[in-house]
Design an enzyme around this catalytic site. Structure first.
Site, PDB file in Angstrom:
ATOM      1  CD  GLU A  61       1.636  -8.486   2.873  1.00  0.00           C
ATOM      2  OE1 GLU A  61       1.406  -9.951   3.616  1.00  0.00           O
ATOM      3  OE2 GLU A  61       0.452  -8.122   2.379  1.00  0.00           O
TER       4      GLU A  61
ATOM      5  N   GLY B  16       0.501  -1.313   0.217  1.00  0.00           N
ATOM      6  CA  GLY B  16       0.320   0.002  -0.085  1.00  0.00           C
ATOM      7  C   GLY B  16       0.344   1.442  -0.522  1.00  0.00           C
TER       8      GLY B  16
ATOM      9  NE  ARG C 299      -2.897   0.964 -10.718  1.00  0.00           N
ATOM     10  CZ  ARG C 299      -3.190   2.848 -11.013  1.00  0.00           C
ATOM     11  NH1 ARG C 299      -2.452   3.042 -11.574  1.00  0.00           N
ATOM     12  NH2 ARG C 299      -3.321   2.799  -9.309  1.00  0.00           N
TER      13      ARG C 299
ATOM     14  CB  CYS D 231     -16.183  -3.471 -28.388  1.00  0.00           C
ATOM     15  SG  CYS D 231     -15.508  -3.460 -29.660  1.00  0.00           S
ATOM     16  CD  GLU D 232     -16.438  -2.681 -21.850  1.00  0.00           C
ATOM     17  OE1 GLU D 232     -17.200  -1.351 -21.181  1.00  0.00           O
ATOM     18  OE2 GLU D 232     -17.207  -3.489 -22.016  1.00  0.00           O
TER      19      GLU D 232
ATOM     20  N   GLY E  65       4.410  -3.857  -4.057  1.00  0.00           N
ATOM     21  CA  GLY E  65       3.835  -4.381  -4.671  1.00  0.00           C
ATOM     22  C   GLY E  65       4.313  -3.143  -5.701  1.00  0.00           C
ATOM     23  NE  ARG E  66      -0.190   1.577  -5.514  1.00  0.00           N
ATOM     24  CZ  ARG E  66      -1.323   0.635  -6.326  1.00  0.00           C
ATOM     25  NH1 ARG E  66      -1.370   1.108  -7.767  1.00  0.00           N
ATOM     26  NH2 ARG E  66      -2.254   0.048  -5.774  1.00  0.00           N
TER      27      ARG E  66
HETATM   28  C1  LIG Z   1      -2.204  -6.123  -3.690  1.00  0.00           C
HETATM   29  C2  LIG Z   1      -1.068  -6.378  -2.096  1.00  0.00           C
HETATM   30  C3  LIG Z   1      -0.507  -6.059  -2.206  1.00  0.00           C
HETATM   31  C4  LIG Z   1       0.978  -5.005  -2.624  1.00  0.00           C
HETATM   32  O1  LIG Z   1      -0.213  -4.202  -3.242  1.00  0.00           O
HETATM   33  P1  LIG Z   1       0.680  -2.285  -3.531  1.00  0.00           P
HETATM   34  O2  LIG Z   1      -0.246  -1.536  -3.259  1.00  0.00           O
HETATM   35  O3  LIG Z   1       1.001  -3.283  -4.598  1.00  0.00           O
HETATM   36  O4  LIG Z   1       1.544  -2.127  -1.909  1.00  0.00           O
HETATM   37  C5  LIG Z   1       0.340  -6.296  -0.715  1.00  0.00           C
HETATM   38  N1  LIG Z   1      -0.208  -7.578   0.649  1.00  0.00           N
HETATM   39  C6  LIG Z   1      -1.833  -7.657  -0.328  1.00  0.00           C
HETATM   40  C7  LIG Z   1      -2.217  -8.896   0.885  1.00  0.00           C
HETATM   41  C8  LIG Z   1      -2.017  -7.289  -1.637  1.00  0.00           C
HETATM   42  O5  LIG Z   1      -3.057  -8.038  -1.748  1.00  0.00           O
END
Ligand SMILES: *Cc1c(COP(=O)(O)O)cnc(C)c1O
Length: 424
Positions: A271, A230, A309, A340-341, A273-274
């Protein structure tokens, strides 16, 4: 500024040659930027006893990228059998793997157990009795409900489908202990793309307070807290990046205070990701049509199958026209794909340098939740992925889909059922 400046400077001189060689559209990722962000993350938490990032595989599930994460010492947060398998294929084992799923099936539990020692992160009290074998180390995902606000992407905690509620969290751990769990962790994830570091510090405080309440009742310390993903990135040009050093200091102080009271501190897991890969990816697409009706539309050769997104969340992605000078003519346009959206648009009523057919358009910040969210609606095939290596070479790390891939699920042995029940 969206998209790391360094990446931009590395990519712009090469992009035409890369596009000629590989053909458009493609996502291209920046190894150097990913490594720099990884090191910055470790640096921010260097004064904790234990810090570990578990890269959220769903953000960019490509083995070449995951191998970089593994070299950085990161683990992998997986939410499906395919993500577990992908992480195992690049060598992740045991507590390199965290399995955080929602609405988990028995097959997924078995796959997580088969991965051997992966950390199981349970999403509900009722799942405690559905885990085929309770591991020694167990974690729950906590949902605080109305006491915390969430944000647009993930929703209010009270309305979100994730996690264990406040009144069920102690029963969940107690029941897990009855089934054999002896070691404990605590997880939450309340926001997505959050740029305010204070929010994540509040989340850490919330988890530590919960740990102080749960621990004596379980008669065991918590080995880790996991503040989830997040962490946000600045998609818009006028946004400030998250203050990572301030986040590190704030969380460090909380954990230090915890240690002074209890003699030990839990490990900090995250965790992201982004934050790890988002700014280090770009979708490169070529303008193929220019249409003027009630509005002006620039049609490009990518569509929302390559980046959902904007259509899904109304998300802003910065667009740049390769080779466009600062002082050239501009035009107010919608930049659109071919689905087609009508929401298949990368930009809506945006003032951009005038785009001619053949121009390359760079869609910034597609390194997370970009290619991986893609789909095949309208028979649109998924794009290839490239990696700009630290040594300046460019490598194909996923080929584009072919029609043969697309039709593969139509090849199967005949399977006809004549139901015996029902009306004849
Ligand atoms: C999607 C997700 C993440 C990663 O979220 P980001 O916004 O990419 O950091 C981490 N943990 C869980 C459980 C998720 O579902």
């Amino acid at each position: 500024m969206p998209m790391g400046d360094g990446f931009r400077q590395r990519l712009l001189p090469l992009v035409a040659e890369v596009a000629d060689h590989y053909g458009t559209p493609f996502h291209i990722y920046d190894e150097r930027g990913i490594r720099e962000t990884g090191r910055a993350l470790q640096q921010a938490f260097a004064n904790l006893e234990v810090f570990r990032e578990y890269y959220a595989v769903k953000a960019l599930p490509n083995p070449a990228i995951l191998a970089i994460m593994r070299e950085l010492g990161f683990g992998f947060d997986c939410s499906s059998i395919a993500e577990l398998e992908l992480s195992r294929r690049i060598g992740a084992r045991g507590d390199d793997l965290m399995f955080t799923s929602n609405n988990t099936s028995r097959e997924e539990f078995l796959a997580a157990a088969a991965a051997g020692g992966s950390i199981l992160n349970l999403d509900d009290l009722t799942l405690v009795d559905k885990v085929p074998e309770m591991p020694e180390l167990i974690c729950f995902r906590y949902n605080p409900g109305a006491v915390r606000t969430g944000n647009d992407i993930i929703g209010k905690p009270e309305e979100a489908k994730y996690g264990v509620s406040r009144d069920q969290i102690l029963p969940a751990y107690l029941r897990a202990r009855e089934r054999g769990a002896r070691r404990f962790g605590l997880h939450t994830m309340l926001v997505s793309n959050e740029l305010n570091h204070a929010y994540m510090i509040d989340t850490t405080r919330m988890l530590l307070e919960l740990v102080e309440w749960l621990s004596p009742q379980l008669g065991a310390p918590f080995e880790f807290i996991n503040i989830g993903g997040g962490l946000g990135i600045p998609y818009q040009p006028d946004q400030q990046p998250l203050d990572l050093p301030a986040l590190g200091r704030g969380i460090g102080e909380l954990l230090e205070r915890f240690r002074r009271r209890h003699g030990t501190m839990p490990a900090l897991f995250m965790e992201s990701g982004r934050f790890m890969t988002g700014p280090h990816g770009v979708l490169v697409t070529r303008a193929i049509n220019h249409k003027e009706i009630y509005r002006t539309y620039v049609g490009v050769d990518a569509c929302m199958a390559a980046l959902m997104r904007p259509a899904l969340y109304g998300a802003y992605h910065h667009l740049e026209v390769a080779g466009a000078g600062k002082d050239g003519p501009e035009e107010l346009v919608d930049v659109v794909g071919s689905l087609c959206e009508n929401n298949d648009k990368f930009a809506i009523q945006r003032l951009l340098p005038k785009i001619e057919d053949g121009d390359l358009v760079l869609i910034h910040d597609t390194g997370a939740h970009g290619h991986s969210m893609g789909f095949n609606y309208n028979g649109r095939l998924r794009t290839k992925e490239l990696l700009l290596r630290c040594d300046g070479s460019v490598e194909l790390i996923r080929r584009e889909e072919t029609l043969a891939d697309h039709f593969a699920t139509l090849e199967f042995p005949p399977d006809l059922l004549r139901p015996t029940a029902g009306v004849r």
